[in-house]
Design an enzyme around this catalytic site. Structure first.
Site, PDB file in Angstrom:
ATOM      1  N   THR A   1       0.805  -1.189  -0.135  1.00 22.39           N
ATOM      2  CA  THR A   1      -0.136   0.052   0.115  1.00 22.39           C
ATOM      3  C   THR A   1       0.796   1.275   0.017  1.00 22.39           C
ATOM      4  O   THR A   1       1.972   1.206   0.327  1.00 22.39           O
ATOM      5  CB  THR A   1      -0.861   0.064   1.287  1.00 22.39           C
ATOM      6  OG1 THR A   1      -1.884   1.042   1.174  1.00 22.39           O
ATOM      7  CG2 THR A   1      -0.134   0.137   2.517  1.00 22.39           C
TER       8      THR A   1
ATOM      9  N   ARG B   1       4.150   7.858   9.052  1.00 20.18           N
ATOM     10  CA  ARG B   1       3.130   7.110   9.592  1.00 20.18           C
ATOM     11  C   ARG B   1       2.870   5.724   9.035  1.00 20.18           C
ATOM     12  O   ARG B   1       3.153   5.412   7.658  1.00 20.18           O
ATOM     13  CB  ARG B   1       1.416   7.624   9.105  1.00 20.18           C
ATOM     14  CG  ARG B   1       0.165   6.960   9.536  1.00 20.18           C
ATOM     15  CD  ARG B   1      -0.203   6.082   8.336  1.00 20.18           C
ATOM     16  NE  ARG B   1      -1.507   5.602   8.655  1.00 20.18           N
ATOM     17  CZ  ARG B   1      -1.835   4.520   7.880  1.00 20.18           C
ATOM     18  NH1 ARG B   1      -1.539   4.205   6.636  1.00 20.18           N
ATOM     19  NH2 ARG B   1      -3.218   4.047   8.266  1.00 20.18           N
TER      20      ARG B   1
HETATM   21  N1  ASP Z   1      -4.909  -0.390   5.228  1.00 25.65           N
HETATM   22  C1  ASP Z   1      -4.256   0.771   4.510  1.00 25.65           C
HETATM   23  C2  ASP Z   1      -3.770   1.674   5.626  1.00 25.65           C
HETATM   24  O1  ASP Z   1      -4.160   1.738   6.744  1.00 25.65           O
HETATM   25  C3  ASP Z   1      -5.342   1.430   3.755  1.00 25.65           C
HETATM   26  C4  ASP Z   1      -5.994   0.837   2.783  1.00 25.65           C
HETATM   27  O2  ASP Z   1      -6.401  -0.340   3.082  1.00 25.65           O
HETATM   28  O3  ASP Z   1      -6.520   1.366   1.658  1.00 25.65           O
HETATM   29  O4  ASP Z   1      -2.732   2.114   5.360  1.00 25.65           O
END
Ligand code: ASP
Length: 311
Positions: free
Chosen positions: A184, A194
């Site tokens: 991601t 973060r």
């Molecule tokens: N779970 C991912 C995150 O918090 C974001 C996503 O699933 O789009 O970075």
């Protein structure tokens, strides 16, 4: 043999299934499928096309887990390299560590000979500039860009149109081995540094040949608090059937006071018999993809909607 993926995996699953059919390992199939999605510049939640952080920098997170040995590798806030899943795999295979972040992750990627590519793409950069100009008064810009005052603007990261593209892939190979991977760019306009759930083993990703595997997309902070992927696998270990384990993990998500709205979460999971399922607590995010050896293309799986919420 089986391969499943979250929304966005449609094009990535057939080549990976081909690898499995030719005797490839679950780990190879997971990495290959995720690399395809990481290469899609029009995907703004994964890879180099990802939306940047508050400062306009693309920081990528990924993890990979081998269910045979429970070996893992992860990278977080990786800059300058478009395939964090491969860097994560190299962490697993080449270092005595499991998780490398920030400058150390970039240094390691360079040392391993990965090709550099600097984000953001023009499209993502334009969108970032528009978002910053629309929300940050000009006199506040220097303090933001010099990293002195970023917290006041992090509310921009709660942008419902700019989340939910993370890629999860879980594969079972011809030997019955299971592997899982997640990649991601995280929340758009996030606070620099973060990390979400995706690179955190047990939160966004967990895999154990003996029971099964689970991977998450959605509000990562929530899956970190709930150790959600590990919860699914643990519940299966305790004897709960796959779907029930996923439903229970969603119901169980901890939502501290003040975070009630930040509760969307999706899970894809398999058990060791090769059953698969998806669950969500957002009615509209209702699909995932799966493929078995006899299929020519990936099929849509329908996520089970879980309305009930804890907290
Ligand atoms: N779970 C991912 C995150 O918090 C974001 C996503 O699933 O789009 O970075």
């Amino acid at each position: 043999m089986l391969i499943i993926g979250s929304d966005g995996a449609f094009e990535a699953l057939p080549p990976a299934m081909q690898m499995l059919k030719q005797g490839g390992s679950a780990l190879d199939a997971v990495e290959a499928a995720i690399r395809i999605v990481e290469s899609q510049r029009e995907n703004h939640s994964v890879g180099i096309g990802g939306w940047p952080n508050l400062l306009g920098e693309v920081e990528l997170d990924a993890s990979i887990m081998d269910g045979r040995t429970r070996a893992v590798g992860a990278v977080g806030a990786l800059r300058g390299y478009p395939h964090p899943i491969s860097v994560a795999r190299r962490v697993m295979e080449r270092l005595p560590h499991v998780f490398v972040v920030g400058q150390g992750a970039s240094d390691f990627a360079a040392e391993m000979g990965f090709a550099r590519e600097e984000g953001p793409t023009d499209v993502a950069a334009r969108e970032w500039i528009e978002r910053i100009q629309a929300n940050v008064p000009p006199e506040k810009l220097p303090a933001l860009l010099q990293r002195r005052e970023m917290a006041p603007w992090v509310s921009l990261a709660r942008d419902p149109q700019r989340v939910a593209g993370t890629i999860d892939v879980i594969a079972i190979d011809g030997q019955g081995n299971i592997a899982s991977g997640v990649s991601t760019s995280g929340w758009a306009w996030k606070y620099p540094g973060r990390l979400g759930d995706s690179p955190i083993i047990g939160a966004g990703n967990y895999c154990d040949n003996r029971y099964g595997a689970a991977a998450c997309t959605g509000f990562g902070e929530l899956a970190i608090r709930g150790a959600t992927a590990h919860t699914v696998v643990l519940l299966m270990r305790m004897g709960m059937p796959l779907l029930e384990a996923c439903q229970q993990a969603l119901v169980d998500l901890p939502r501290p006071p003040g975070a009630e709205d930040e509760s969307f979460m999706n899970i894809v999971a398999v058990d060791r018999q090769g059953n698969h399922c998806g669950v969500t607590n957002v009615a509209a995010w209702n699909k995932y993809f799966y493929m078995t050896p006899e299929m020519d293309e990936a099929m849509v799986g329908h996520r089970v909607f879980v309305e009930e919420r804890n907290g």
